[in-house]
Design a protein around this motif. Structure first.
Motif, short mmCIF file in Angstrom:
data_model
loop_
_atom_site.label_atom_id
_atom_site.label_comp_id
_atom_site.label_asym_id
_atom_site.label_seq_id
_atom_site.Cartn_x
_atom_site.Cartn_y
_atom_site.Cartn_z
N ILE A 92 0.86 -1.19 0.00
CA ILE A 92 0.00 0.00 0.00
C ILE A 92 0.89 1.23 0.00
N ASP A 93 0.71 2.07 -0.99
CA ASP A 93 1.49 3.32 -1.09
C ASP A 93 1.01 4.30 -0.02
N THR A 94 1.93 4.78 0.79
CA THR A 94 1.57 5.71 1.86
C THR A 94 2.02 7.14 1.55
N SER A 95 2.52 7.38 0.34
CA SER A 95 3.09 8.69 0.02
C SER A 95 2.06 9.82 0.06
N THR A 96 0.79 9.47 -0.09
CA THR A 96 -0.25 10.52 -0.07
C THR A 96 -0.95 10.60 1.29
N ASP A 139 -4.18 13.99 8.91
CA ASP A 139 -5.61 14.28 8.87
C ASP A 139 -6.42 13.13 8.27
N THR A 140 -5.79 12.34 7.40
CA THR A 140 -6.52 11.26 6.72
C THR A 140 -6.21 9.89 7.32
N LEU A 141 -5.46 9.85 8.41
CA LEU A 141 -4.97 8.57 8.93
C LEU A 141 -6.11 7.65 9.37
N ASP A 142 -7.14 8.21 9.98
CA ASP A 142 -8.25 7.37 10.44
C ASP A 142 -8.86 6.59 9.27
N GLN A 143 -9.00 7.23 8.14
CA GLN A 143 -9.57 6.56 6.98
C GLN A 143 -8.64 5.46 6.46
#
Length: 473
Positions: A444-448, A452-456
């Protein structure tokens, strides 16, 4: 470990096909005798005995029940309820969750669990029934995601249990009491019923009955039968002890050999990597545990990375050693540092020990792991559930692994482990032979990602695990 026969595989395949064909909203009744190979009443009687809460009048019956010399009967249910007199419902419910975690979780029949999960995915209404009292059966209902519960009711006054049963005890020879209670609760016949082979009346109350048993010799009339091999108790037989001794012998031998090589080459990393490779391969082989892997290429394609895995068994650690070979470290709860042999190996491998109750300490402990990922090219293996799950149900994911992947700027690779609990269940100390299946999902690419979006992202990755665990045939 005994595997399912071809006949039982056929039964499961036919049932899964019937589940897919049934419309959403179909009602499914699952009796505790089908879901669990151990009695809920006996498990709670045993907990009361160990805690010293059993009344002296109840001692003979409960000792016989726990020892297996007697089976569940109406008197056993009433003795259990009588022991709750004066307690509040919250206390009894909490105890129910603890007994599920420490005892009954090991009694869940995985094939039945998977069928219940298939019903939920199909949008069916799942109803758990049982003769155990509601306050303790509710924990089981919550764990399987049941929509409703039909159980023996208890009397409550002003939030306090009186110690009396309210209404009938749902226990009789052929399941007539349960069948009547289910019919009254549903107002009609369910589309599917799962029950033990002795519950002929309950099985006959539904359109597609399936009798579930752990052995042969039961009369089930014309109902189809699914035989689920017993997992066995916490007491191991001689073969299991031999398997476990062979495994730890291989572990010690690998560590000794690796130590010699590491000292000669002055490389702790080589010593750790060699220990992982040899101990994982040889130890599991000597224990009679086979590992079948799908997606093995993803174990190597994106290193360094954060490997996340579902955690159900102590065998998960040697399994990861076999899969990952080397070039990785891990994160473990602080208590793991004191486990004989494993604690020393974890320290040698640079595992980060985290105090789950101390957020500041946890962040400090994880800093070296982030540096190893970012600066030294090591990968990290971590169980986002934080602890072993008591049942096949996937636990809530914590954010630690996701924060690390975000901070280090590395991919995340999910490792989905099936059947590990079948070779070494929570609370057991010995290994059993069998096959563990593993699905390694694409990186899974985590570069983006962002804070703020971590929960999703946590929710999305967990859903990948759920889909594979519950959707696997």
């Amino acid at each position: 470990m005994t595997t399912a026969s071809s006949e039982d595989v056929d039964v499961l395949d036919a049932r899964r096909a019937a589940i897919r064909a049934a419309p959403a909203g179909s009602v499914v009744v699952v009796d505790e005798t089908a879901l669990l190979e151990r009695s809920v009443v006996a498990a709670h009687a045993g907990e009361a005995l160990r805690a010293g809460r059993t009344a002296w009048r109840a001692l003979p019956g409960d000792v016989a029940l726990v020892a297996g010399a007697a089976g569940d009967d109406e008197a056993a249910v009433r003795r259990l309820v009588a022991g709750w007199a004066g307690e509040d419902g919250t206390t009894v419910a909490r105890r129910g969750r603890e007994v599920l975690r420490d005892d009954l979780g090991a009694a869940v029949r995985p094939p039945v669990w998977s069928l219940v999960a298939a019903h939920r995915r199909a949008g069916h209404r799942v109803v758990l029934t049982g003769h155990a009292p509601r306050p303790v059966l509710e924990a089981v209902a919550d764990e399987i995601g049941a929509d409703d519960l039909v159980a023996t009711e208890v009397e409550v006054r002003d939030g306090v249990l009186t110690g009396e049963v309210a209404g009938p005890v749902l226990l009789d020879g052929r399941g007539e009491a349960k069948a009547a209670a289910v019919a009254a609760a549903l107002g009609g016949a369910p589309a599917f019923v799962y029950a033990g082979p002795c519950h002929g009346a309950l099985l006959a109350a539904g359109g597609q009955p399936l009798a579930v048993t752990s052995g042969s010799g039961h009369e089930c009339g014309d109902h189809p039968v699914l035989t689920v091999p017993t997992r066995g108790g916490a007491l191991a037989d001689v073969v299991d002890v031999g398997r476990t001794a062979a495994f730890y012998g291989a572990l010690l031998g690998a560590a000794s050999t690796a130590a010699t090589v590491g000292l000669a080459r002055r490389s702790r990393r080589q010593m750790v990597d060699l220990t992982c490779s040899v101990a994982g391969d040889l130890g599991l082989a000597l224990a009679g545990i086979d590992v079948e892997v799908r997606g093995a290429e993803h174990l190597w394609s994106s290193r360094p990375c954060v490997f996340v895995f579902n955690h159900q068994s102590k065998v998960d650690v040697p399994l990861l050693m076999k899969l990952l070979r080397g070039g990785f470290t891990g994160v473990a709860k602080a208590e793991a540092a004191s486990i004989p042999l494993w604690g020393a190996m974890f320290k040698l491998a640079g595992v980060a020990f985290v105090d789950r109750g101390n957020t500041r300490q946890a962040k400090e402990a994880l800093e070296p792991a982030v540096r190893k990922l970012r600066d030294e090219g090591w990968s990290l293996a971590i169980a986002p559930e934080g602890t072993r799950s008591p049942t096949p149900r996937l636990g809530r994911f914590k954010k630690g692994a996701f924060h690390i992947a975000l901070q280090a700027g590395v991919p995340m690779v999910p490792i989905v482990i099936h059947d590990a609990g079948e070779v070494m269940w929570r609370g057991h100390q010995t290994l059993r032979g069998g096959t563990v299946h593993v699905d390694v999902l694409p990186p899974i690419d985590t570069s983006t990602w962002s804070a703020d979006t971590l929960d999703q992202h946590v929710a999305d990755v967990r859903e990948q695990f759920v889909a594979v665990l519950e959707g696997a045939p």
